[in-house]
Design a protein around this motif. Sequence first.
Motif, mmCIF file in Angstrom:
data_model
loop_
_atom_site.group_PDB
_atom_site.id
_atom_site.type_symbol
_atom_site.label_atom_id
_atom_site.label_comp_id
_atom_site.label_asym_id
_atom_site.label_seq_id
_atom_site.Cartn_x
_atom_site.Cartn_y
_atom_site.Cartn_z
ATOM 1 N N PHE A 124 0.841 -1.204 0.000
ATOM 2 C CA PHE A 124 0.000 0.000 0.000
ATOM 3 C C PHE A 124 0.876 1.254 0.000
ATOM 4 O O PHE A 124 0.637 2.193 -0.748
ATOM 5 C CB PHE A 124 -0.920 -0.016 1.227
ATOM 6 N N GLU A 125 1.906 1.243 0.840
ATOM 7 C CA GLU A 125 2.806 2.392 0.942
ATOM 8 C C GLU A 125 3.501 2.655 -0.396
ATOM 9 O O GLU A 125 3.612 3.799 -0.834
ATOM 10 C CB GLU A 125 3.835 2.104 2.032
ATOM 11 N N ASP A 126 3.946 1.606 -1.076
ATOM 12 C CA ASP A 126 4.587 1.764 -2.388
ATOM 13 C C ASP A 126 3.618 2.363 -3.392
ATOM 14 O O ASP A 126 3.966 3.275 -4.139
ATOM 15 C CB ASP A 126 5.078 0.413 -2.914
ATOM 16 N N LYS A 127 2.386 1.862 -3.407
ATOM 17 C CA LYS A 127 1.389 2.376 -4.360
ATOM 18 C C LYS A 127 1.080 3.841 -4.088
ATOM 19 O O LYS A 127 0.974 4.640 -5.000
ATOM 20 C CB LYS A 127 0.115 1.538 -4.314
ATOM 21 N N MET A 128 0.923 4.197 -2.831
ATOM 22 C CA MET A 128 0.615 5.593 -2.494
ATOM 23 C C MET A 128 1.809 6.486 -2.815
ATOM 24 O O MET A 128 1.642 7.591 -3.327
ATOM 25 C CB MET A 128 0.244 5.742 -1.013
ATOM 26 N N GLY A 129 3.010 6.005 -2.550
ATOM 27 C CA GLY A 129 4.204 6.791 -2.853
ATOM 28 C C GLY A 129 4.353 7.014 -4.347
ATOM 29 O O GLY A 129 4.668 8.114 -4.792
ATOM 30 N N ASN A 130 4.109 5.960 -5.130
ATOM 31 C CA ASN A 130 4.193 6.106 -6.583
ATOM 32 C C ASN A 130 3.111 7.029 -7.092
ATOM 33 O O ASN A 130 3.346 7.824 -7.999
ATOM 34 C CB ASN A 130 4.104 4.742 -7.266
ATOM 35 N N LEU A 131 1.909 6.939 -6.526
ATOM 36 C CA LEU A 131 0.822 7.840 -6.923
ATOM 37 C C LEU A 131 1.203 9.277 -6.591
ATOM 38 O O LEU A 131 1.043 10.172 -7.420
ATOM 39 C CB LEU A 131 -0.480 7.451 -6.214
ATOM 40 N N LYS A 132 1.752 9.496 -5.399
ATOM 41 C CA LYS A 132 2.183 10.843 -5.007
ATOM 42 C C LYS A 132 3.251 11.349 -5.974
ATOM 43 O O LYS A 132 3.212 12.483 -6.416
ATOM 44 C CB LYS A 132 2.736 10.828 -3.584
ATOM 45 N N TYR A 133 4.201 10.488 -6.325
ATOM 46 C CA TYR A 133 5.273 10.874 -7.240
ATOM 47 C C TYR A 133 4.707 11.266 -8.596
ATOM 48 O O TYR A 133 5.135 12.244 -9.188
ATOM 49 C CB TYR A 133 6.261 9.709 -7.375
ATOM 50 N N LYS A 134 3.694 10.514 -9.080
ATOM 51 C CA LYS A 134 3.105 10.824 -10.376
ATOM 52 C C LYS A 134 2.309 12.117 -10.334
ATOM 53 O O LYS A 134 2.273 12.866 -11.296
ATOM 54 C CB LYS A 134 2.196 9.677 -10.828
ATOM 55 N N PRO A 138 8.819 14.751 -8.522
ATOM 56 C CA PRO A 138 9.956 14.702 -7.598
ATOM 57 C C PRO A 138 10.260 16.074 -7.016
ATOM 58 O O PRO A 138 9.965 17.094 -7.616
ATOM 59 C CB PRO A 138 11.104 14.220 -8.481
ATOM 60 N N ARG A 139 10.809 16.051 -5.835
ATOM 61 C CA ARG A 139 11.284 17.291 -5.216
ATOM 62 C C ARG A 139 12.789 17.177 -5.149
ATOM 63 O O ARG A 139 13.315 16.338 -4.435
ATOM 64 C CB ARG A 139 10.714 17.454 -3.816
ATOM 65 N N GLY A 140 13.480 17.996 -5.949
ATOM 66 C CA GLY A 140 14.937 17.930 -5.987
ATOM 67 C C GLY A 140 15.367 16.646 -6.645
ATOM 68 O O GLY A 140 14.932 16.305 -7.721
ATOM 69 N N ASP A 141 16.222 15.869 -5.953
ATOM 70 C CA ASP A 141 16.722 14.628 -6.536
ATOM 71 C C ASP A 141 15.987 13.422 -5.969
ATOM 72 O O ASP A 141 16.493 12.318 -5.970
ATOM 73 C CB ASP A 141 18.235 14.513 -6.311
ATOM 74 N N GLU A 142 14.771 13.617 -5.468
ATOM 75 C CA GLU A 142 13.999 12.543 -4.865
ATOM 76 C C GLU A 142 13.442 11.625 -5.936
ATOM 77 O O GLU A 142 12.958 12.053 -6.964
ATOM 78 C CB GLU A 142 12.849 13.182 -4.067
ATOM 79 N N SER A 143 13.520 10.347 -5.709
ATOM 80 C CA SER A 143 12.947 9.367 -6.636
ATOM 81 C C SER A 143 11.707 8.779 -5.982
ATOM 82 O O SER A 143 11.467 8.988 -4.796
ATOM 83 C CB SER A 143 13.960 8.276 -6.930
ATOM 84 N N PRO A 144 10.879 8.003 -6.723
ATOM 85 C CA PRO A 144 9.696 7.404 -6.108
ATOM 86 C C PRO A 144 10.066 6.538 -4.909
ATOM 87 O O PRO A 144 9.356 6.505 -3.920
ATOM 88 C CB PRO A 144 9.080 6.551 -7.206
#
Length: 157
Positions: A124-134, A138-144
Amino acid sequence: MHPVSAAFQVEEEISTLRQVLSAKERHATELKRKLGLSPLNEFKQNLTKSWQDVQTSNAYKKTQETLSQAGQKTSAALTTMGSAISRKLGDMRVLPLSNSFSHYSIRHSISMPAIRNSATFKSFEDKMGNLKYKVVGPRGDESPADSVTPTQENPPF
């Protein structure tokens, strides 16, 4: 007629036509000024007309329809996921322990690190993080992966 005199005559005609064209351009500019049409106003009108043309194009309509459908499907999926999470949390909230304790809260049954390390929570955390990233990007050099990996100093709760 001699070729030199013919060339001279063509040059005179070209010169006369340039003078006439220049006079007509000045007259057109003066008329536009009197009508309140400035180059900026003309540009705005052209831009407005172009935007109206784009909005009435088939490609724009199809894209708008597709994005609308995608938004509706995303909203429905998030609603369904939220309901499923609520049900799951509701199921976990009340668990029998023994005859002496008929019900107890999730706080007493499962520790936060155990929940955080569970496969369901990580998925769930991965899916929400990827959704947030999409959505946010990214903020700066942040990756999903950076945006969904909690640390002990900064847990997601």
